[in-house]
Design an enzyme around this catalytic site. Structure first.
Site, PDB file in Angstrom:
ATOM      1  N   HIS A  34       0.840  -1.201   0.000  1.00 58.57           N
ATOM      2  CA  HIS A  34       0.000   0.000   0.000  1.00 58.57           C
ATOM      3  C   HIS A  34       0.876   1.252   0.000  1.00 58.57           C
ATOM      4  O   HIS A  34       0.592   2.227  -0.696  1.00 58.57           O
ATOM      5  CB  HIS A  34      -0.879   0.030   1.257  1.00 58.57           C
ATOM      6  CG  HIS A  34      -1.866  -1.086   1.363  1.00 58.57           C
ATOM      7  ND1 HIS A  34      -1.850  -2.001   2.387  1.00 58.57           N
ATOM      8  CD2 HIS A  34      -2.922  -1.428   0.582  1.00 58.57           C
ATOM      9  CE1 HIS A  34      -2.849  -2.851   2.244  1.00 58.57           C
ATOM     10  NE2 HIS A  34      -3.510  -2.535   1.154  1.00 58.57           N
ATOM     11  N   GLN A 145      -0.187  -3.955  -9.158  1.00 56.43           N
ATOM     12  CA  GLN A 145      -0.094  -5.076 -10.109  1.00 56.43           C
ATOM     13  C   GLN A 145      -0.300  -6.423  -9.407  1.00 56.43           C
ATOM     14  O   GLN A 145      -0.632  -7.415 -10.030  1.00 56.43           O
ATOM     15  CB  GLN A 145       1.283  -5.019 -10.793  1.00 56.43           C
ATOM     16  CG  GLN A 145       1.567  -6.123 -11.783  1.00 56.43           C
ATOM     17  CD  GLN A 145       0.629  -6.119 -12.979  1.00 56.43           C
ATOM     18  OE1 GLN A 145       0.020  -5.097 -13.293  1.00 56.43           O
ATOM     19  NE2 GLN A 145       0.493  -7.262 -13.620  1.00 56.43           N
TER      20      GLN A 145
HETATM   21  P1  AMP Z   1      -6.226  -4.036  -0.690  1.00 57.24           P
HETATM   22  O1  AMP Z   1      -6.169  -3.236   0.576  1.00 57.24           O
HETATM   23  O2  AMP Z   1      -5.709  -5.434  -0.538  1.00 57.24           O
HETATM   24  O3  AMP Z   1      -7.570  -3.956  -1.367  1.00 57.24           O
HETATM   25  O4  AMP Z   1      -5.202  -3.348  -1.681  1.00 57.24           O
HETATM   26  C1  AMP Z   1      -5.285  -1.983  -2.003  1.00 57.24           C
HETATM   27  C2  AMP Z   1      -4.368  -1.697  -3.168  1.00 57.24           C
HETATM   28  O5  AMP Z   1      -3.032  -2.039  -2.822  1.00 57.24           O
HETATM   29  C3  AMP Z   1      -4.727  -2.515  -4.419  1.00 57.24           C
HETATM   30  O6  AMP Z   1      -4.594  -1.701  -5.576  1.00 57.24           O
HETATM   31  C4  AMP Z   1      -3.703  -3.613  -4.394  1.00 57.24           C
HETATM   32  O7  AMP Z   1      -3.408  -4.143  -5.675  1.00 57.24           O
HETATM   33  C5  AMP Z   1      -2.495  -2.887  -3.824  1.00 57.24           C
HETATM   34  N1  AMP Z   1      -1.544  -3.847  -3.242  1.00 57.24           N
HETATM   35  C6  AMP Z   1      -1.817  -4.834  -2.336  1.00 57.24           C
HETATM   36  N2  AMP Z   1      -0.707  -5.558  -2.065  1.00 57.24           N
HETATM   37  C7  AMP Z   1       0.285  -5.031  -2.827  1.00 57.24           C
HETATM   38  C8  AMP Z   1       1.673  -5.344  -3.012  1.00 57.24           C
HETATM   39  N3  AMP Z   1       2.268  -6.351  -2.354  1.00 57.24           N
HETATM   40  N4  AMP Z   1       2.396  -4.594  -3.882  1.00 57.24           N
HETATM   41  C9  AMP Z   1       1.804  -3.562  -4.552  1.00 57.24           C
HETATM   42  N5  AMP Z   1       0.497  -3.218  -4.427  1.00 57.24           N
HETATM   43  C10 AMP Z   1      -0.249  -3.942  -3.582  1.00 57.24           C
END
Ligand code: AMP
Length: 277
Positions: A34, A145
């Site tokens: 994030h 990604q």
């Molecule tokens: P989430 O809170 O899991 O819904 O994720 C929020 C955003 O963070 C989404 O656009 C995810 O793709 C991104 N995200 C989650 N984990 C990662 C990671 N390890 N690397 C890059 N972006 C991430």
């Protein structure tokens, strides 16, 4: 840093915010993945809005929704430290008030892979993303990604519904041992956490085979599956798939492609992907 739990507060903030506005939608329990999105948005934009909302409509099981990690106080401390402009952390009732009946239905490739393993998942994602876009009216939205199919679905959504926002996709951030950061990782027990490294190991080894010249769909998938399933703590492989990197259609064994996999360790489901070009 402004913190809003109501759409009226956010609307007043947005109406006088300096542009470009960058939106980083999250479900909280923030980690380095994030943070990479937030830091990119801070570089690109005058105003950065982070949203924290665990969106019930994108979960196919209420148990999974209930168990999803939540850490709002820690998240707010992290975001304050990052100096983001505003955080929108609404309650369910501010997003889905009494009488709410509308849902965006994503078809086609959105019903395969994650969409097949989690029926209705991308309808929930599309609906919440549309609401968050309408409420924050950003110039740019930052996505990871790590959730490659989600990126493709949201690209399709904003194109199909003529939503005026630019999508910025940031690379997957990984732990030192290769495991992609995920809010769900904290739920893994110590031995599961160790076993989870097999997911990226298998994807990376398959990408090496591809780069060495093997472009045979079945051989690549079967080899990847053998590596993943050599780890006894992997309880289920939901899917291993190779798709066209541009549009998620069937890969024709030519041109850049994405290798994606989803596995379960006990109740915890992990996804990951690598670009093969
Ligand atoms: P989430 O809170 O899991 O819904 O994720 C929020 C955003 O963070 C989404 O656009 C995810 O793709 C991104 N995200 C989650 N984990 C990662 C990671 N390890 N690397 C890059 N972006 C991430």
């Amino acid at each position: 840093m402004q913190v809003y739990s109501l759409k009226s507060g956010l609307a007043a903030f947005i109406s006088q915010a300096r542009r470009p506005i960058g939106l980083v939608p999250t479900m909280g329990a923030l980690h380095k993945g994030h943070l990479s999105l937030i830091r990119q948005a801070m570089v690109d934009c005058e105003t950065v809005v982070v949203t924290i909302f665990v969106n019930s409509t994108q979960f196919s099981s209420s148990q999974d929704y209930d168990n999803y990690p939540r850490a709002v106080e820690d998240d707010l401390a992290i975001l304050k430290n990052e100096k983001v402009s505003a955080v929108y952390v609404p309650d369910d009732s501010d997003i889905y008030p009494l009488g709410f009946v509308t849902s965006i239905n994503m078809k086609g490739f959105a019903q395969a892979l994650e969409g097949e393993a989690r029926p209705g998942h991308f309808d929930g994602v599309a609906t919440i993303v549309t609401k968050l876009l309408n409420r924050s009216m950003p110039d740019q939205m930052y996505l990871g990604q790590k959730d490659a199919q989600q990126v493709a679905v949201i690209r399709r959504l904003v194109s199909d519904l003529d939503i005026p926002v630019r999508i910025v996709v940031c690379p997957t951030i990984r732990e030192d041992d290769g495991l992609a950061f995920s809010s769900r990782n904290v739920q893994l027990g110590a031995s599961q956490r160790q076993a989870a490294t097999i997911l990226y190991k298998a994807l990376a080894a398959t990408r090496d085979r591809y780069r060495a010249g093997n472009h045979n769909y079945h051989e690549l998938i079967d080899g990847c599956r053998r590596i993943i399933e050599s780890e006894k703590l992997i309880d289920k492989t939901d899917y291993i798939e190779i798709v066209d990197a541009e549009n998620f259609t069937k890969w024709d064994e030519k041109g850049p492609c994405l290798l994606l996999a989803a596995v379960k360790l006990g109740d915890i489901r992990l996804i990951d992907n690598v670009l093969m070009d």
